[in-house]
Design an enzyme around this catalytic site. Structure first.
Site, PDB file in Angstrom:
ATOM      1  N   ASP A 499       6.050 -16.357   2.382  1.00 49.49           N
ATOM      2  CA  ASP A 499       5.210 -15.164   2.475  1.00 49.49           C
ATOM      3  C   ASP A 499       4.580 -14.880   1.125  1.00 49.49           C
ATOM      4  O   ASP A 499       5.201 -14.307   0.231  1.00 49.49           O
ATOM      5  CB  ASP A 499       6.025 -13.961   2.955  1.00 49.49           C
ATOM      6  CG  ASP A 499       5.136 -12.789   3.375  1.00 49.49           C
ATOM      7  OD1 ASP A 499       4.007 -12.684   2.856  1.00 49.49           O
ATOM      8  OD2 ASP A 499       5.574 -11.989   4.213  1.00 49.49           O
ATOM      9  N   HIS A 504       3.904  -7.956  -2.338  1.00 45.99           N
ATOM     10  CA  HIS A 504       5.322  -8.087  -2.643  1.00 45.99           C
ATOM     11  C   HIS A 504       5.586  -8.702  -4.017  1.00 45.99           C
ATOM     12  O   HIS A 504       6.746  -8.946  -4.358  1.00 45.99           O
ATOM     13  CB  HIS A 504       6.006  -8.938  -1.569  1.00 45.99           C
ATOM     14  CG  HIS A 504       5.724  -8.472  -0.174  1.00 45.99           C
ATOM     15  ND1 HIS A 504       6.159  -7.267   0.306  1.00 45.99           N
ATOM     16  CD2 HIS A 504       5.016  -9.049   0.831  1.00 45.99           C
ATOM     17  CE1 HIS A 504       5.751  -7.115   1.564  1.00 45.99           C
ATOM     18  NE2 HIS A 504       5.053  -8.181   1.900  1.00 45.99           N
ATOM     19  N   ILE A 519       6.775  -3.906  -2.842  1.00 47.62           N
ATOM     20  CA  ILE A 519       7.829  -3.577  -1.877  1.00 47.62           C
ATOM     21  C   ILE A 519       8.448  -4.856  -1.323  1.00 47.62           C
ATOM     22  O   ILE A 519       7.852  -5.935  -1.369  1.00 47.62           O
ATOM     23  CB  ILE A 519       7.272  -2.718  -0.722  1.00 47.62           C
ATOM     24  CG1 ILE A 519       6.176  -3.489   0.048  1.00 47.62           C
ATOM     25  CG2 ILE A 519       6.720  -1.399  -1.236  1.00 47.62           C
ATOM     26  CD1 ILE A 519       5.691  -2.786   1.299  1.00 47.62           C
ATOM     27  N   GLY A 522       9.196  -6.929   4.872  1.00 45.14           N
ATOM     28  CA  GLY A 522       9.936  -6.434   6.030  1.00 45.14           C
ATOM     29  C   GLY A 522      10.867  -7.477   6.598  1.00 45.14           C
ATOM     30  O   GLY A 522      12.015  -7.189   6.982  1.00 45.14           O
TER      31      GLY A 522
END
Length: 746
Positions: A499, A504, A519, A522
């Site tokens: 990812d 991120h 962050i 998920g």
């Protein structure tokens, strides 16, 4: 040496045969044994004047070659007189070459009614008049060859020739209809678009170029199309200077808005690329072909959508991606979701050390399809079927992952993305895609459903979807709690699994999206939660882990502590909720994990098994004799079907080939193997699809038609009447098969 194609005893009429192309056609036919009617009015290029000299000269040339010919000086508008000349001289007509023409060029703004009318009368009406006079003769003898003459100007358009272009394209339209009407009577009709030096082209090209455009390079094609051994009909050919090509109509696959909802010019503008894209073009040949897309639109209820989401495209298309992984990928993923912080912990080391008792974490099952999708998106090539929004609008809302058993340590995979559902949360939308992941043997190893919240993509008037919470924790203390701090560099480690989203990793990028710092992914939190459940509920043995479904409620920041609470509802089901300790925020909610009662065992694959084969046992092939034996019994027992269906069907089956007749019109020999004397509707398909056609609901049969697996000729709509047979008890086919195998049916 190959035997020459001859026209002995054939009578051919050639209009405009006094010069140029017509003269050369006449000389060719005369030299090959035909009896030639040389028609030419003897006028000038603009249609003025009249003379017998041109036609007479060509007749003499043919006779000098030993041929037989007669002249005619009538205008093509008096077509009956031209044909009568052939009857008086030779008693019949076999071949007609419509070649006569004149020019009156002018720009459309300057064109007079006289300019227009004369061109249409000579070219289109003249062609019609001669052909109409010859048509009854050709029908009566059940033989004929007609060659029409159109022009590149008619096909493509040309400045200053609006009258000529319209008339020439009209000739092609006439030819196509006559080809259909003449087919059953062995009257074949074709059209040529010649480029040759003649009175009509001498002002359009330089002399040195015209020298290469000899009429002799056109006549051989006319000869072939007019020969009795040629079976071509309804063809359109460009010909000149030794070059011959066949043209055809082409259309895009188009886009259907359907008939059950209104659409606007704005909707068309949004779909214009699809409407005008010839990348996957089709080539209609008959009127029935042109109605296929329209019939599909009529029979398909549209689901709606807007500029971001086209539910009809999403429902009918799928995306297939491929990927592969090995032990290294599994180990990096396990580290990225917090495994083996203590390298001396044997239970955790098995997720990262491939030389020991190595196991894949079950939540890895979401990664291969996600990585394949993200890799494509990084290159700008990802478009999920029917979806026209970018990643900047998307939030990962929910995730469901089901593993079909312990994941292999390495695999080559194929991921099939299929649209499942979309909810209109105006002004936003929720979109769900199901993804089936199969290995190189075709066995499904993982199934995922990814639910995305798409900002600003709602408002098409669709269903809002369910709103009630599911998988709500019971009002009691949890059965297990796992508390674990994430690392400050957790995002940087996890992104090594594929990812690459800068949200991120890049502080500036994160600030642009309203976050103080990057962050956590998920799916990284998702992986932590799955590992917590494996540890607390399965003794850190992942092999009985079946599925996990979560809703992403809040973001997690690297370094925060995850607190996962678990409530055991049954032996194989656990409700889960995860929060961040430092902020007291629930980040994973409405979550549930299910287990297998027993550890699933995968089927062993033979070493010689083909990589594309499946482990499934293929069913017996359908035997047409069994199907038609049952139909025959059914028809015999229901005599009312004849009046109700009133259609004679011809079935042409492939693989293996056979022909069958189902005649519910004449009643004679209603079901038999062979060719029908006259069929209203012809159906062609593979033999193993026959069972579907005569037993399945109409909608399933239409899917075969629209999917190109079944061809229907003649009365297309009559094929719908086969639904009258869908009431037959399927058990009857097994009984028919048993009788055949017992020797009672041959």
């Amino acid at each position: 040496m190959t035997e020459q194609l001859r026209f002995d005893n054939k009578v051919v009429i050639i209009t405009g045969a006094g010069a140029g192309l017509g003269r050369q056609h006449a000389l060719m036919f005369g030299a090959r044994g035909a009896k030639v009617v040389v028609n030419d009015l003897g006028g000038d290029i603009a249609g003025g004047g009249k003379s017998s000299a041109a036609a007479d000269a060509v007749v003499e040339e043919i006779k000098a070659l030993g041929g037989d010919a007669i002249a005619n000086y009538d205008s093509v508008e008096d077509g009956a007189k031209i044909v009568q000349t052939a009857l008086d001289a030779f008693g019949t007509v076999d071949i007609l070459v419509n070649n006569a023409g004149i020019l009156r060029d002018a720009s459309f703004a300057k064109m007079t009614d006289a300019d227009w009318d004369l061109i249409v009368r000579v070219h289109l009406n003249g062609t019609k008049a001669v052909t109409h006079a010859a048509w009854p003769i050709l029908r009566e003898k059940a033989y004929g060859r007609i060659v029409m003459t159109t022009s590149a100007a008619g096909i493509y358009g040309n400045f200053g020739q609006a009258n000529y272009s319209a008339a020439k394209l009209g000739i092609y339209g006439l030819a196509n209809t006559l080809a259909e009407e003449g087919r059953a009577k062995n009257i074949l009709v074709n059209t040529i678009a010649p480029i040759a030096a003649s009175r009509l082209t001498e002002t359009a090209f330089p002399e040195e170029f015209l020298a290469n455009l000899k009429p002799e390079a056109v006549s051989p094609l006319v000869g072939w199309l007019a020969h009795e051994s040629c079976t071509e009909t309804k063809g359109l050919f460009e010909v000149g200077a030794g070059y011959i090509s066949k043209l055809r109509w082409e259309r895009t696959r188009g886009y259907s808005f359907g008939t059950d909802r209104a659409f606007t010019p704005d909707d068309i503008a949004r779909q214009w690329n699809k409407i005008s894209d010839f990348a996957d073009a089709e080539h209609p040949v008959t009127v029935n072909d042109t109605f296929t897309a329209v019939m599909q639109a009529v029979n398909t209820k549209t689901l709606g959508g807007n500029e971001f989401i086209d539910l009809d495209v999403a429902m009918r298309e799928e995306l297939v991606l491929e990927s592969a992984y090995d032990e290294r990928d599994l180990a990096i993923y396990a580290l990225g979701v917090g495994a083996a912080r203590d390298p001396m912990d044997d239970d955790e080391r098995k997720f990262v050390y491939e030389l020991g008792d190595f196991h894949a974490l079950p939540t890895w099952g979401v990664m291969p399809q996600s990585n394949a999708m993200l890799a494509l998106a990084k290159d700008g090539g990802l478009k999920l079927p029917g979806m026209s929004y970018g990643f900047d609008r998307v939030l990962h809302g929910e995730q469901y992952t089901e593993v079909r058993g312990p994941l292999p340590k390495s695999a080559k995979l194929k991921h099939i993305f299929k649209f499942k559902q979309a909810y209109d949360k105006d002004p936003h939308a929720v979109v769900v895609f199901g993804v089936s992941t199969v290995d190189e043997h075709g066995e499904e190893i993982v199934y995922n459903e990814m639910t995305s919240f798409v900002r600003g993509a709602g408002g098409w008037g669709g269903e809002r979807g369910p709103s009630a919470d599911i998988n709500v924790p019971p009002a009691r203390e949890p059965d297990a709690i796992v508390e674990e701090a994430t690392d400050a560099n957790q995002t940087l480690l996890y992104r090594l699994s594929g990812d690459w989203n800068p949200l991120h990793a890049d502080p500036a990028f994160a600030k642009a999206f309203g976050y103080d710092k990057p962050i956590l992914h998920g799916l990284c939190t998702f992986g932590h939660v799955g590992r917590h459940v494996v540890k607390a509920m399965l003794g850190n043995d992942p092999r009985k882990f079946k599925s996990i479904k979560v809703r992403f409620a809040e973001p997690v920041f690297p370094g925060e502590t995850l607190v996962t609470k678990m409530w055991k509802e049954a032996d194989n089901r656990v409700i889960v909720e995860t929060s961040v300790k430092e902020r007291g925020k629930v980040v994973i909610k409405n979550a549930v994990v299910e287990f297998y009662d027993e550890i699933p065992v995968r089927k062993p694959k033979a070493a010689s098994e083909d990589a594309n084969a499946t482990a499934a046992v293929q069913p017996d092939k359908v035997i047409p004799q069994d199907v038609f034996a049952v139909i025959a019994d059914h028809v015999a027992g229901h005599p009312e079907l004849a009046a109700k269906v009133d259609t004679a069907f011809q079935f042409k089956l492939n693989n293996p080939e056979s022909h069958w007749v189902l005649d519910l019109k004449t009643g004679a020999d209603a079901v038999r193997e062979g060719i029908a004397d006259k069929a209203d509707c012809t159906i062609e398909l593979d033999a193993d699809l026959l069972h579907t056609v005569v037993t399945a609901p109409l909608a399933d049969v239409q899917k075969l038609f629209f999917g190109g697996q079944m061809k229907v000729g003649g009365d297309v709509m009559a094929s719908n009447k086969l639904s009258e047979l869908s009431v037959i008890d399927p058990d009857q086919y097994d009984k028919a098969k048993a009788r055949r195998l017992a020797g009672n049916v041959t």
